[in-house]
Enzyme design. Structure first.
Site, PDB file in Angstrom:
ATOM      1  CG  HIS A 178       9.303  -2.166   0.817  1.00 15.83           C
ATOM      2  ND1 HIS A 178       9.283  -2.005   2.185  1.00 15.83           N
ATOM      3  CD2 HIS A 178       8.523  -1.179   0.322  1.00 15.83           C
ATOM      4  CE1 HIS A 178       8.521  -0.976   2.499  1.00 15.83           C
ATOM      5  NE2 HIS A 178       8.039  -0.446   1.392  1.00 15.83           N
ATOM      6  CG  ASP A 209       7.640   2.730  -1.424  1.00 13.72           C
ATOM      7  OD1 ASP A 209       7.414   1.860  -0.564  1.00 13.72           O
ATOM      8  OD2 ASP A 209       7.908   3.915  -1.143  1.00 13.72           O
ATOM      9  CG  HIS A 240      11.242   2.377   2.804  1.00  8.43           C
ATOM     10  ND1 HIS A 240      11.349   2.473   1.434  1.00  8.43           N
ATOM     11  CD2 HIS A 240       9.921   2.271   3.074  1.00  8.43           C
ATOM     12  CE1 HIS A 240      10.144   2.434   0.901  1.00  8.43           C
ATOM     13  NE2 HIS A 240       9.253   2.300   1.865  1.00  8.43           N
ATOM     14  NE  ARG A 253       4.052   5.156  -0.700  1.00  4.90           N
ATOM     15  CZ  ARG A 253       4.171   3.836  -0.847  1.00  4.90           C
ATOM     16  NH1 ARG A 253       4.677   3.100   0.119  1.00  4.90           N
ATOM     17  NH2 ARG A 253       3.774   3.251  -1.950  1.00  4.90           N
TER      18      ARG A 253
HETATM   19  C1  SIN Z   1       6.141   2.673   3.367  1.00 12.91           C
HETATM   20  O1  SIN Z   1       5.875   3.634   2.652  1.00 12.91           O
HETATM   21  O2  SIN Z   1       6.559   1.610   2.926  1.00 12.91           O
HETATM   22  C2  SIN Z   1       5.964   2.809   4.876  1.00 12.91           C
HETATM   23  C3  SIN Z   1       6.735   3.940   5.422  1.00 12.91           C
HETATM   24  C4  SIN Z   1       6.480   4.075   6.910  1.00 12.91           C
HETATM   25  O3  SIN Z   1       5.374   3.759   7.382  1.00 12.91           O
HETATM   26  O4  SIN Z   1       7.376   4.529   7.604  1.00 12.91           O
END
Ligand code: SIN
Length: 274
Positions: free
Chosen positions: A100, A102, A250, A265
Site C-alpha cells: 500500500h 499510506d 510498502h 509513525r
Molecule cells: C505502515 O506504516 O504501513 C507500517 C510500517 C511498518 O510497520 O513497517
C-alpha cells in the site's frame, strides 16, 4: 559544533538508501536539504541509532509539511498525529500487512511517512518497499497508453472496517476517506511518472466495465509486487525509515509473532495527485 559528513548509500538501483552521519533530532537546514534531495532521489531513506523523542519525530515530520492524524487511529495520548505501530503476542493483526501507499484513500494522500521503531523482534518484522517509478517504467508502451488518463477510486472503508471488526472496535458508524485519483500520477517534485494503485485501498477503475477493472487492477497489483522494484529494510532498535508515498509502496511483514514490535509513525500531508 562540527558535524559529520552525511553519506547516502543506495540499497538498490531503484529504491532505498542508507543514511549515515546524521542526528535526526538535531538537523541543520543544510542537512535537511540533503535529506530532502535524498528522499526525492531514492524514495525511502533508512537511519540507524536515532534515539529521538516523539516531539523530535514530529518536528522532523513538520520540516516536510503538515502532519495529519490517521483516519482510523486515535494516535498516542496527547499526540493525535502520532500513530503507534504495535504488535505482540496478543495481537490479532499488525499494521500495513499488504502492499500500500499510506492512506491513499484521502483526497490529499500523504506525501510521506516517518517511522521510528523502539522495540524490535530478534528476527523478522522487516518492511518491504517498492518503487512505483520503476513499476511504471517496466510496463509496455501499449499498457502505459491504456492506463494513461484512467482514474481509480480509493476507499478507506473496506480496510478500516475490517481492522475494526478484527479489533472488536466500535467505529460509531464513522465515515472514511474516499477519493478518485489518476492511475498514473506525476510526482510534483521530480516530474517522473509513477503507478498509483494499491491492493489495500484501490477499489475499481472508473468508467470501464467491472470485469476489465478487476483484470487490470489484478495485473497491476501483481506487477507492483515484483522483486525487481523492491528493497527490504531490517529494523533495529531506534532505526528510522522515511518514505515518499507518492512514488513508493510498502508492505510490513508480520512473521515475528509472538514477539513484540513497536514504534511510532508521523504522516505528512500531500497534494492532490495529478
Ligand atoms: C505502515 O506504516 O504501513 C507500517 C510500517 C511498518 O510497520 O513497517
Amino acid at each position: 559544533m562540527s558535524r559529520n559528513a552525511i553519506t547516502i548509500t543506495p540499497v538498490t538501483p531503484v529504491i532505498g538508501a542508507n543514511v549515515d552521519g546524521i542526528d535526526l533530532g538535531d538537523l541543520s537546514d543544510s542537512e535537511f536539504a540533503v535529506l530532502y534531495d535524498g528522499l526525492m532521489a531514492h524514495g525511502a531513506l533508512f537511519f540507524r541509532g536515532q534515539d529521538i523523542s516523539i516531539e523530535s519525530q514530529k518536528l522532523l515530520g513538520e520540516r516536510f509539511g503538515k502532519l495529519v492524524a490517521h483516519p482510523n487511529d486515535p494516535g498516542v495520548d496527547g499526540h493525535p498525529e502520532v500513530m503507534p505501530i504495535h504488535a505482540d503476542e496478543n495481537s490479532v493483526r499488525a499494521t500495513g500487512e499488504e502492499w500500500h501507499s499510506d492512506v491513499s484513500c484521502d483526497p490529499l494522500p500523504p506525501m510521506g511517512s516517518i517511522v521510528r521503531m523502539h522495540t524490535v523482534p530478534e528476527t523478522g518484522g522487516d518492511t518491504l518497499f517498492a518503487c512505483m517509478y520503476a513499476a511504471y517504467e517496466a510496463l509496455s508502451e501499449r499498457m502505459r497508453a491504456l492506463l494513461d488518463g484512467l482514474r481509480a477510486v480509493h476507499d478507506g472503508a473496506p480496510y478500516y472496517q475490517r481492522v475494526n471488526r478484527l479489533l472488536d472496535r466500535d467505529d460509531g458508524g464513522r465515515t472514511y476517506p474516499r477519493a478518485e485519483h489518476p492511475v498514473i500520477r506525476t510526482h510534483p517534485v521530480t516530474g517522473r511518472k509513477a503507478l498509483f494503485v494499491n491492493k489495500l485501498f484501490t477499489q475499481y477503475i472508473v468508467g470501464v466495465p467491472t470485469g476489465e477493472s478487476r483484470a487490470l487492477l489484478g495485473f497491476l497489483f501483481e506487477h507492483v509486487s515484483r522483486p525487481h522494484f523492491q528493497c527490504r529494510f531490517r529494523w533495529r532498535r531506534n532505526s528510522v525509515a522515511m518514505w515518499d508515498n507518492r512514488c513508493t509502496q510498502h508492505h510490513a511483514i508480520w512473521d515475528y509473532w509472538p514477539a513484540t514490535r513497536s514504534g511510532y509513525r508521523v504522516t505528512i500531508q500531500g497534494e492532490k495527485p495529478e
